[in-house]
Design a protein around this motif. Structure first.
Motif, mmCIF file in Angstrom:
data_model
loop_
_atom_site.group_PDB
_atom_site.id
_atom_site.type_symbol
_atom_site.label_atom_id
_atom_site.label_comp_id
_atom_site.label_asym_id
_atom_site.label_seq_id
_atom_site.Cartn_x
_atom_site.Cartn_y
_atom_site.Cartn_z
ATOM 1 N N PHE A 164 2.208 4.564 6.768
ATOM 2 C CA PHE A 164 2.456 5.623 5.883
ATOM 3 C C PHE A 164 1.055 6.165 5.062
ATOM 4 O O PHE A 164 0.944 7.406 5.084
ATOM 5 N N SER A 165 0.026 5.215 5.361
ATOM 6 C CA SER A 165 -1.476 6.002 4.987
ATOM 7 C C SER A 165 -1.752 7.170 5.861
ATOM 8 O O SER A 165 -2.223 8.112 5.591
ATOM 9 N N LYS A 172 5.260 14.892 -4.475
ATOM 10 C CA LYS A 172 6.568 15.465 -3.885
ATOM 11 C C LYS A 172 6.344 16.292 -2.784
ATOM 12 O O LYS A 172 7.120 16.327 -1.748
ATOM 13 N N GLU A 173 5.184 17.084 -2.495
ATOM 14 C CA GLU A 173 4.929 17.794 -1.393
ATOM 15 C C GLU A 173 4.656 16.813 -0.123
ATOM 16 O O GLU A 173 4.806 17.114 0.905
ATOM 17 N N GLY A 231 13.641 3.979 0.126
ATOM 18 C CA GLY A 231 12.580 3.126 -0.054
ATOM 19 C C GLY A 231 11.260 3.756 0.309
ATOM 20 O O GLY A 231 10.201 3.287 -0.201
ATOM 21 N N TRP A 232 11.327 4.509 1.317
ATOM 22 C CA TRP A 232 10.014 4.950 2.064
ATOM 23 C C TRP A 232 9.456 5.763 0.927
ATOM 24 O O TRP A 232 7.997 6.074 0.784
ATOM 25 N N LYS A 233 9.962 6.593 0.064
ATOM 26 C CA LYS A 233 9.427 6.990 -0.975
ATOM 27 C C LYS A 233 8.394 6.407 -2.005
ATOM 28 O O LYS A 233 7.065 6.448 -2.439
ATOM 29 N N ASN A 234 9.202 5.109 -2.223
ATOM 30 C CA ASN A 234 8.277 4.102 -3.046
ATOM 31 C C ASN A 234 7.169 3.600 -2.321
ATOM 32 O O ASN A 234 6.119 3.517 -2.702
ATOM 33 N N ARG A 261 4.293 5.988 -2.451
ATOM 34 C CA ARG A 261 3.697 6.054 -3.836
ATOM 35 C C ARG A 261 2.817 4.648 -3.991
ATOM 36 O O ARG A 261 1.833 4.857 -4.307
ATOM 37 N N HIS A 262 3.403 3.779 -3.297
ATOM 38 C CA HIS A 262 2.752 2.351 -3.233
ATOM 39 C C HIS A 262 1.268 2.706 -2.435
ATOM 40 O O HIS A 262 0.284 2.293 -2.977
ATOM 41 N N ASN A 263 1.592 3.291 -1.286
ATOM 42 C CA ASN A 263 0.297 3.546 -0.568
ATOM 43 C C ASN A 263 -0.668 4.474 -1.198
ATOM 44 O O ASN A 263 -1.878 4.199 -1.201
ATOM 45 N N LEU A 264 -0.152 5.336 -1.822
ATOM 46 C CA LEU A 264 -0.969 6.449 -2.725
ATOM 47 C C LEU A 264 -1.609 5.386 -3.629
ATOM 48 O O LEU A 264 -3.026 5.651 -3.897
ATOM 49 N N SER A 265 -1.044 4.927 -4.452
ATOM 50 C CA SER A 265 -1.533 3.843 -5.330
ATOM 51 C C SER A 265 -2.495 2.917 -4.925
ATOM 52 O O SER A 265 -3.357 2.806 -5.853
#
Length: 445
Positions: free
Chosen positions: A126-127, A145-146, A164-167, A170-174
């Motif tokens: 994901f990263s 979103k983009e 769940g992949w969106k989570n 976000r998890h990765n970003l965070s």
DNA sequence: CTCGGTATAAACAACG
DNA sequence: TCGTTGTTTATACCGA
């Protein structure tokens, strides 16, 4: 993408296409895969090869590509974003530019890859997905979103995957230190949430990770061929001549090419640079497998002359040695590199355990405020001259809760430069520089 | 076996 | 209120 593979069996059954995950990795993302057979039967190959014969004609072909393909080819440019589908995608397929003469075999291949991509999870973490999304954005920053959108666009697998992949994104970003939140007010005017960008400090590590994921046989980087790749249609496996590094063509795609070029100390590829775009475009044509680096002033017509007169490698340490232009029309040569001082301060392959020595975890990292570009970066921009300043993105202010950038002590910088030099050496920059003379010929195989 | 990296899930708060 | 975004925690797996 270990964790995907490493999911528990019961979870695996929940994910569509998980079974094909292993076998479909290549197919899913293509990774620039262009098997010889496929190349041979490619209409692109014939359309270009047929016109080839002399180097002058080759140049004509390049012009043809430049004039007919380049306008539509943007790597992360605004048009790409707006058109709802860049011609180039990370899977190495041409989405809408197959041309009228697409052979059925190629279409089948493309369809097969598309089908695989629908079923198979991308071989990127994901990263890396986030990194690619951000890197290919014009402003090098994207709202969540983009990022979703980019991933969905390039990896249709996720459109059918559990949400769940969106989570996870976000998890990765965070959580991932490689990504930084940017105040949205300084980016887009309105909208929910912040913009996210890649921390320049960690870009090399992402690239490294990309290399690792993209090139499981990473040793190839340290074992450049004794002689530079010759461009011959009858000498498989063909190699991609990438700034002195030689890779098997099948091991690389355009996005990777960009990132690899960017990973070379002291160099930076501007993905929006028309020459790079052309080179990448070429990369996908079976008749050309080179990304060539030319100094400023080497035009199509003088390339041959340049290489016949040049007795040494291109000195990429000279800021004036590469084309830096904000105007595509200004660029009539095939330079693929815009110079940027090396951001490779670390060669660690770890993405998340790098700054522990300098920071106490995330909280400290996120403390403080700073501009998007460090002082070094600012210097860099200044070094890049007037033309470049016109393209310089507006400084992005980190949110107040961001940590200040780690100060790179001179001695550390020196060490890193040395390490970077060693890496370059390992990558075969030196040993392949002789090959640069062949590069001009290698644009046609 | 341990450890690092990563994925996934869930909970929660903040915000538009 | 609801959906989205951002953060945090917990858990699990894989590979080195």
């Amino acid at each position: 993408m270990g964790p995907i593979i490493g999911m528990s069996p019961d979870k695996k059954t929940e994910i569509p296409g998980m079974q094909e995950e292993r076998t479909g990795l290549r197919g899913a993302c293509g990774v620039g895969t262009l098997p010889e057979a496929e190349c041979a039967s490619s209409p692109l190959a014939t359309s270009v090869d047929r016109t080839g014969g002399t180097e002058d004609e080759e140049l004509t072909n390049l012009n043809w590509l430049h004039e007919n393909l380049l306008q539509n080819f943007t790597l992360g440019g605004p048009e790409a974003q707006a058109s709802g589908g860049p011609l180039f995608d990370i899977e190495g397929d041409y989405k809408s530019n197959q041309g009228p003469s697409s052979s059925s075999s190629q279409s089948l291949h493309a369809r097969g890859r598309e089908r695989d991509s629908l079923k198979s999870k991308p071989p990127f973490s994901f990263s890396l997905l986030i990194y690619m999304a951000i890197e290919q954005s014009p402003s090098k920053s994207l709202p969540v979103k983009e990022i979703y959108g980019w991933i969905l666009e390039h990896f249709p697998y996720f459109s059918n995957a559990p949400t769940g992949w969106k989570n996870s994104v976000r998890h990765n970003l965070s959580l991932n230190k490689c990504f930084r939140k940017v105040d949205r007010s300084l980016g887009k005017a309105s909208g929910k949430g912040s913009l996210w960008c890649v921390d320049p400090e960690y870009r090399p590590n992402l690239i490294q990770a990309l290399k690792k994921q993209h090139f499981p046989a990473a040793h190839a980087f340290s074992t450049p061929p004794a002689s530079p790749p010759r461009c011959s249609a009858s000498s498989p496996p063909r190699h991609l001549f990438l700034q002195g590094c030689s890779f098997k063509e099948s091991d690389i795609d355009a996005a990777t090419a960009m990132m690899l070029l960017n990973s070379a100390p002291g160099h930076h590829v501007d993905p929006s640079h028309p020459s790079f775009q052309l080179s990448v475009r070429h990369l996908h044509t079976p008749s050309c497998h080179c990304i060539s680096v030319f100094p400023v002033g080497v035009t199509l017509k003088t390339r041959k002359e340049y290489f016949s007169n040049s007795d040494g490698p291109l000195d990429l340490s000279r800021p004036d040695s590469v084309l830096v232009s904000s105007d595509p029309k200004q660029d009539h040569n095939y330079s693929s590199v815009a110079l940027q001082r090396c951001s490779s301060r670390s060669s660690s392959s770890s993405l998340s355990s790098l700054d522990e020595g300098g920071f106490n975890g995330r909280q400290s990292r996120r403390a403080g405020s700073e501009g998007f570009h460090s002082d070094e970066d600012s210097d860099l921009w200044e070094e890049r001259g007037l033309q470049e300043t016109s393209r310089r993105p507006p400084a992005i202010k980190w949110p107040v809760n961001k940590r200040p950038r780690r100060e790179v002590k001179p001695e550390v910088d020196e060490e890193l430069k040395e390490a970077a030099g060693s890496l370059l050496h390992l990558a075969g920059i030196r040993s392949c520089t002789e090959g640069s003379k062949h590069t001009v010929k290698s644009t046609k195989y």
